[in-house]
Motif scaffolding. Structure first.
Motif, PDB file in Angstrom:
ATOM      1  N   UNK A 252       0.881  -1.161   0.000  1.00  0.00           N
ATOM      2  CA  UNK A 252       0.000   0.000   0.000  1.00  0.00           C
ATOM      3  C   UNK A 252       0.919   1.210   0.000  1.00  0.00           C
ATOM      4  N   UNK A 253       0.823   2.044  -1.020  1.00  0.00           N
ATOM      5  CA  UNK A 253       1.657   3.232  -1.127  1.00  0.00           C
ATOM      6  C   UNK A 253       0.780   4.446  -0.851  1.00  0.00           C
ATOM      7  N   UNK A 257      -5.589   4.971   5.650  1.00  0.00           N
ATOM      8  CA  UNK A 257      -7.029   5.210   5.772  1.00  0.00           C
ATOM      9  C   UNK A 257      -7.720   5.371   4.423  1.00  0.00           C
ATOM     10  N   UNK A 258      -6.930   5.533   3.344  1.00  0.00           N
ATOM     11  CA  UNK A 258      -7.539   5.715   2.024  1.00  0.00           C
ATOM     12  C   UNK A 258      -7.014   4.763   0.959  1.00  0.00           C
ATOM     13  N   UNK A 259      -5.928   4.030   1.243  1.00  0.00           N
ATOM     14  CA  UNK A 259      -5.390   3.020   0.325  1.00  0.00           C
ATOM     15  C   UNK A 259      -5.278   3.561  -1.107  1.00  0.00           C
ATOM     16  N   UNK A 260      -4.558   4.668  -1.313  1.00  0.00           N
ATOM     17  CA  UNK A 260      -4.585   5.333  -2.612  1.00  0.00           C
ATOM     18  C   UNK A 260      -3.941   4.555  -3.753  1.00  0.00           C
ATOM     19  N   UNK A 261      -2.868   3.807  -3.469  1.00  0.00           N
ATOM     20  CA  UNK A 261      -2.219   2.996  -4.503  1.00  0.00           C
ATOM     21  C   UNK A 261      -1.872   1.643  -3.893  1.00  0.00           C
ATOM     22  N   UNK A 274      -7.218  -2.372  -9.462  1.00  0.00           N
ATOM     23  CA  UNK A 274      -8.113  -1.525 -10.236  1.00  0.00           C
ATOM     24  C   UNK A 274      -9.349  -1.277  -9.379  1.00  0.00           C
ATOM     25  N   UNK A 275      -9.636  -0.012  -9.107  1.00  0.00           N
ATOM     26  CA  UNK A 275     -10.773   0.313  -8.260  1.00  0.00           C
ATOM     27  C   UNK A 275     -12.066  -0.175  -8.900  1.00  0.00           C
ATOM     28  N   UNK A 276     -12.977  -0.611  -8.073  1.00  0.00           N
ATOM     29  CA  UNK A 276     -14.227  -1.165  -8.568  1.00  0.00           C
ATOM     30  C   UNK A 276     -15.044  -0.145  -9.347  1.00  0.00           C
TER      31      UNK A 276
END
Length: 330
Positions: A252-253, A257-261, A274-276
């Motif tokens: 997780x980069x 709290x937001x898991x951006x990458x 890939x985001x849903x």
């Protein structure tokens, strides 16, 4: 039909929620309730976001009704009492993290919700994001985990006040502030969600002048390896998480709290999440938890409600264990 909500508090997290609520079709905010001194702010928000009613008394708010559930975003030390009032008034509750002060308080509130036939749900972002489902799938491919670490450090805008002797609730031990419950709880939800409960745990805090933990490292003993969870409110860092095993590693980069990458590297193969709902227009991080809260209520999904409750209880029990096993370097 969207789930109708009353919102308790005019805190910073409520500000963030209201700014993004219009993009959450699953919910509709019908009332704001705040302290009398915060009424001007609440009325300004009500005008800005088209919220029909503003109250400065929870009993009056609950008696007036016009909503089905309550979102509680008050200071940490007020969570338990506020949730109890809302449940006793007959409303479903979504309660900000950290849930309450103790595991016993959590059990009591869940028992009350059961007795009333209501849903009590922790407002924690991580478990309901599509990125977390990806992390769960990829963790299983790593083989036996040999190392895990999570980091969430962010210099709080209120830390400078704290250093000048102006103590806001997030830096006040009497208000249950501190890095463990405010920041590290995301690392704990992430690690426990992927790895399960540790066999033992220890907390090593960095204390401020009033004894509050402005930073701290949690050590989670899984027998074969020790996972670390580092959080700080006095300084910045490169945030994220790494899990590794014989099959590769998982990353997780960015802020937990937001898991951006999120991506995995299994052998020579990199697989990016890939985001849903598409990478071009991702939903706000809070949208997923509110969508699941509304769905559970509408669908009477007791299995999902039970799973959410179990996640909350695991982290509450771990927080208690860490507080009991705190090494202050004395």
């Amino acid at each position: 039909m969207p789930l109708t909500l009353a919102v308790i508090s005019t805190s910073r997290i409520v500000d963030e929620f209201l700014a993004n609520a219009a993009a959450m079709p699953e919910i509709s905010v019908q009332a704001l309730c705040c302290r009398p001194q915060s009424r001007p702010k609440a009325e300004a928000w009500a005008a800005q976001y088209g919220i029909p009613a503003v109250y400065t008394d929870e009993d009056a708010c609950y008696a007036a009704g016009g909503f089905d559930a309550v979102y509680i975003g008050t200071a940490n030390h007020l969570h338990y009492a506020a949730a109890k009032r809302a449940l006793n008034a007959g409303y479903h509750v979504i309660l900000e993290k950290p849930f309450v002060s103790t595991a016993a308080e959590a059990r009591e509130l869940f028992a009350l919700a059961d007795a009333k036939g209501l849903v009590l749900f922790e407002a924690i972002t991580i478990p309901y994001m599509p990125q977390f489902a990806f992390l769960q799938q990829q963790t299983a491919k790593l083989g036996p985990i040999s190392a895990a670490s999570a980091v969430f450090c962010s210099h709080s805008r209120l830390y400078d006040d704290y250093c000048r002797g102006i103590v806001h609730p997030v830096f006040d031990p009497a208000c249950q502030g501190g890095a463990l419950g405010d920041m590290n709880i995301y690392c704990l939800h992430l690690l426990v969600g992927l790895l399960g409960m540790p066999k033992a745990a220890e907390y090593r805090p960095v204390r401020g002048e009033n004894g509050i933990d402005v930073a701290g490292l949690a050590l989670l003993d899984y027998g074969r390896f020790t996972a670390t969870a580092l959080a700080a409110k006095d300084s910045n860092s490169r945030n994220g998480m790494v899990l590794q095993g014989p099959g590769g590693y998982l990353v997780v980069d960015g802020n937990p709290n937001s898991l951006p990458a999120v991506y995995s590297l299994l052998g020579a193969q990199r697989d990016d999440c890939v985001r849903a709902d598409g990478p071009a227009a991702p939903r706000h991080r809070m949208a997923y938890e509110f969508a699941e809260f509304a769905r559970i209520i509408a669908a009477h999904d007791t299995a999902a409600e039970t799973a959410a409750r179990l996640r909350t209880m695991h982290v509450m029990e771990l927080l208690e264990l860490l507080r009991q096993n705190t090494a202050d370097g004395e």
